[in-house]
Design a protein around this motif. Structure first.
Motif, PDB file in Angstrom:
ATOM      1  N   VAL A 299      79.565  13.429  26.242  1.00  0.00           N
ATOM      2  CA  VAL A 299      80.537  13.372  27.337  1.00  0.00           C
ATOM      3  C   VAL A 299      81.562  12.269  27.078  1.00  0.00           C
ATOM      4  CG1 VAL A 299      80.844  12.805  29.785  1.00  0.00           C
ATOM      5  CG2 VAL A 299      79.028  14.379  29.077  1.00  0.00           C
ATOM      6  N   ALA A 300      81.089  11.089  26.684  1.00  0.00           N
ATOM      7  CA  ALA A 300      81.993   9.978  26.396  1.00  0.00           C
ATOM      8  C   ALA A 300      82.876  10.293  25.198  1.00  0.00           C
ATOM      9  CB  ALA A 300      81.189   8.703  26.139  1.00  0.00           C
ATOM     10  N   SER A 301      82.289  10.868  24.155  1.00  0.00           N
ATOM     11  CA  SER A 301      83.042  11.212  22.955  1.00  0.00           C
ATOM     12  C   SER A 301      84.129  12.237  23.265  1.00  0.00           C
ATOM     13  CB  SER A 301      82.086  11.752  21.884  1.00  0.00           C
ATOM     14  OG  SER A 301      82.804  12.235  20.760  1.00  0.00           O
ATOM     15  N   GLN A 302      83.800  13.251  24.017  1.00  0.00           N
ATOM     16  CA  GLN A 302      84.771  14.286  24.358  1.00  0.00           C
ATOM     17  C   GLN A 302      85.889  13.734  25.231  1.00  0.00           C
ATOM     18  OE1 GLN A 302      82.252  17.290  26.065  1.00  0.00           O
ATOM     19  NE2 GLN A 302      81.445  17.950  24.080  1.00  0.00           N
ATOM     20  N   ALA A 303      85.559  12.789  26.095  1.00  0.00           N
ATOM     21  CA  ALA A 303      86.576  12.190  26.957  1.00  0.00           C
ATOM     22  C   ALA A 303      87.645  11.488  26.128  1.00  0.00           C
ATOM     23  CB  ALA A 303      85.934  11.205  27.935  1.00  0.00           C
ATOM     24  N   TYR A 304      87.213  10.834  25.043  1.00  0.00           N
ATOM     25  CA  TYR A 304      88.152  10.096  24.206  1.00  0.00           C
ATOM     26  C   TYR A 304      88.565  10.868  22.957  1.00  0.00           C
ATOM     27  CZ  TYR A 304      87.805   6.124  27.224  1.00  0.00           C
ATOM     28  OH  TYR A 304      87.900   5.311  28.326  1.00  0.00           O
ATOM     29  N   LYS A 305      88.263  12.171  22.956  1.00  0.00           N
ATOM     30  CA  LYS A 305      88.697  13.072  21.879  1.00  0.00           C
ATOM     31  C   LYS A 305      88.217  12.589  20.516  1.00  0.00           C
ATOM     32  CE  LYS A 305      91.127  15.592  24.797  1.00  0.00           C
ATOM     33  NZ  LYS A 305      90.787  14.887  26.058  1.00  0.00           N
ATOM     34  N   THR A 306      87.012  12.028  20.446  1.00  0.00           N
ATOM     35  CA  THR A 306      86.476  11.593  19.162  1.00  0.00           C
ATOM     36  C   THR A 306      85.605  12.698  18.564  1.00  0.00           C
ATOM     37  OG1 THR A 306      84.419  10.593  19.999  1.00  0.00           O
ATOM     38  CG2 THR A 306      86.414   9.219  20.009  1.00  0.00           C
ATOM     39  N   TYR A 307      85.268  12.516  17.308  1.00  0.00           N
ATOM     40  CA  TYR A 307      84.486  13.512  16.580  1.00  0.00           C
ATOM     41  C   TYR A 307      83.284  12.837  15.936  1.00  0.00           C
ATOM     42  CZ  TYR A 307      83.117  16.061  12.352  1.00  0.00           C
ATOM     43  OH  TYR A 307      82.391  16.663  11.357  1.00  0.00           O
ATOM     44  N   PHE A 308      82.121  13.493  15.998  1.00  0.00           N
ATOM     45  CA  PHE A 308      80.982  13.023  15.213  1.00  0.00           C
ATOM     46  C   PHE A 308      80.055  14.193  14.907  1.00  0.00           C
ATOM     47  CE2 PHE A 308      79.336  12.617  19.552  1.00  0.00           C
ATOM     48  CZ  PHE A 308      77.998  12.987  19.442  1.00  0.00           C
ATOM     49  N   ARG A 309      79.423  14.121  13.746  1.00  0.00           N
ATOM     50  CA  ARG A 309      78.518  15.183  13.311  1.00  0.00           C
ATOM     51  C   ARG A 309      77.433  14.601  12.423  1.00  0.00           C
ATOM     52  NH1 ARG A 309      77.870  18.392   8.954  1.00  0.00           N
ATOM     53  NH2 ARG A 309      79.696  17.471   7.938  1.00  0.00           N
ATOM     54  N   LYS A 310      76.200  14.827  12.818  1.00  0.00           N
ATOM     55  CA  LYS A 310      75.051  14.348  12.047  1.00  0.00           C
ATOM     56  C   LYS A 310      74.916  15.136  10.754  1.00  0.00           C
ATOM     57  CE  LYS A 310      69.983  14.058  12.362  1.00  0.00           C
ATOM     58  NZ  LYS A 310      68.800  14.323  13.233  1.00  0.00           N
ATOM     59  N   GLU A 311      74.623  14.435   9.676  1.00  0.00           N
ATOM     60  CA  GLU A 311      74.409  15.080   8.379  1.00  0.00           C
ATOM     61  C   GLU A 311      73.190  15.995   8.476  1.00  0.00           C
ATOM     62  OE1 GLU A 311      72.776  12.816   4.895  1.00  0.00           O
ATOM     63  OE2 GLU A 311      74.867  12.963   4.242  1.00  0.00           O
ATOM     64  N   GLU A 312      73.373  17.282   8.239  1.00  0.00           N
ATOM     65  CA  GLU A 312      72.308  18.252   8.457  1.00  0.00           C
ATOM     66  C   GLU A 312      71.233  18.222   7.375  1.00  0.00           C
ATOM     67  OE1 GLU A 312      71.868  19.900  11.101  1.00  0.00           O
ATOM     68  OE2 GLU A 312      73.769  19.419  12.070  1.00  0.00           O
ATOM     69  N   ASP A 313      71.636  18.031   6.131  1.00  0.00           N
ATOM     70  CA  ASP A 313      70.683  18.123   5.016  1.00  0.00           C
ATOM     71  C   ASP A 313      70.249  16.756   4.497  1.00  0.00           C
ATOM     72  OD1 ASP A 313      70.892  20.906   5.114  1.00  0.00           O
ATOM     73  OD2 ASP A 313      72.685  20.859   3.852  1.00  0.00           O
ATOM     74  N   GLY A 314      70.530  15.713   5.248  1.00  0.00           N
ATOM     75  CA  GLY A 314      70.184  14.376   4.794  1.00  0.00           C
ATOM     76  C   GLY A 314      68.740  14.027   5.066  1.00  0.00           C
ATOM     77  N   ASP A 315      68.369  12.842   4.638  1.00  0.00           N
ATOM     78  CA  ASP A 315      67.028  12.331   4.903  1.00  0.00           C
ATOM     79  C   ASP A 315      66.831  12.235   6.417  1.00  0.00           C
ATOM     80  OD1 ASP A 315      65.049  10.115   5.505  1.00  0.00           O
ATOM     81  OD2 ASP A 315      64.821  10.230   3.322  1.00  0.00           O
ATOM     82  N   PRO A 316      65.733  12.728   6.961  1.00  0.00           N
ATOM     83  CA  PRO A 316      65.524  12.724   8.417  1.00  0.00           C
ATOM     84  C   PRO A 316      65.512  11.326   9.030  1.00  0.00           C
ATOM     85  CG  PRO A 316      63.492  13.286   7.254  1.00  0.00           C
ATOM     86  CD  PRO A 316      64.597  13.331   6.246  1.00  0.00           C
ATOM     87  N   GLU A 317      65.282  10.312   8.211  1.00  0.00           N
ATOM     88  CA  GLU A 317      65.250   8.940   8.723  1.00  0.00           C
ATOM     89  C   GLU A 317      66.504   8.160   8.367  1.00  0.00           C
ATOM     90  OE1 GLU A 317      62.350   4.976   8.617  1.00  0.00           O
ATOM     91  OE2 GLU A 317      61.783   6.806   7.539  1.00  0.00           O
ATOM     92  N   TYR A 318      67.086   8.454   7.198  1.00  0.00           N
ATOM     93  CA  TYR A 318      68.230   7.675   6.713  1.00  0.00           C
ATOM     94  C   TYR A 318      69.488   8.528   6.600  1.00  0.00           C
ATOM     95  CZ  TYR A 318      64.542   4.364   5.576  1.00  0.00           C
ATOM     96  OH  TYR A 318      63.466   3.511   5.660  1.00  0.00           O
TER      97      TYR A 318
END
Length: 207
Positions: free
Chosen positions: A145-164
């Motif tokens: 909600v906060a990210s969308q309000a400020y028109k920011t973008y983020f995306r978690k790495e899908e194939d990365g290490d589950p911890e790192y």
């Protein structure tokens, strides 16, 4: 007798000139016009909005609770290997310059990695950066909600290490003033001195 077209042509020129003046006339409606160095295609009012998050003490807060003074706002995450620490250090330096000039300002860091960024973890990060940097986290839904309000973008790495894993994200810093909301954004190449100078301009114009 003059042809009707000869009579109307000068009148048309006057009407067109008047319309052009009206569209291009200087206005005083934006009290911050002299401070702005960026443009928002959708308008300044399209950036920002209400949110509910959790601060570094574990307390649920709203945007009204957070933006009580001029604020440099950044979205990042504490496990970020390079960009976030560098940007946050730059923001802390800009904040020092503002405070040295007598401005009562703060910085806010909103985590876009709530899966790992607990309030305690965020507190460790912001405490290292600046005494007046507030860390915020929350549920993924709250962060979105906060990210969308400020028109920011983020995306978690899908194939990365589950911890790192890494999180891809936008890197703008936003200037938010109480009672005015979002006013300006700063790119990564902006210097602490430039940020402080422009922020001071907005604070002075708001008085």
């Amino acid at each position: 007798m003059k042809p009707i077209t000869a009579i109307l042509a000068p009148l048309g020129i006057v009407v067109i000139a008047g319309a052009a003046w009206w569209l291009l006339r200087p206005t005083d409606s934006d009290q911050f016009a002299a401070c702005r160095s960026t443009e928002i295609g959708t308008g300044v009012a399209s950036i920002g909005g209400p949110f509910t998050l959790v601060d570094e003490n574990g307390t649920t807060v709203t945007d009204a609770d957070v933006f009580t003074k001029p604020t440099l706002l950044y979205f990042g995450y504490t496990f970020c290997p390079d960009v976030c620490p560098l940007d946050s250090t730059r923001n802390a330096d800009a904040l020092d310059l503002l405070q040295d000039r007598g401005y009562d300002a703060q910085a806010v860091f909103i985590s876009i990695d709530p899966e790992r960024d607990t309030p305690e973890r965020v507190a460790e990060f912001t405490d290292l950066m600046h005494d007046d940097m507030i860390g915020l986290t929350g549920s993924l839904e709250q962060v979105k909600v906060a990210s969308q309000a400020y028109k920011t973008y983020f995306r978690k790495e899908e194939d990365g290490d589950p911890e790192y894993y890494l999180v891809d994200h936008s890197t703008f810093t936003y200037l938010v003033l109480p009672e005015h909301g979002f006013l300006e954004f700063f790119r990564r190449d902006e210097t602490p001195e430039g940020m402080a100078e422009k922020t001071a301009c907005f604070i002075d114009a708001a008085k």
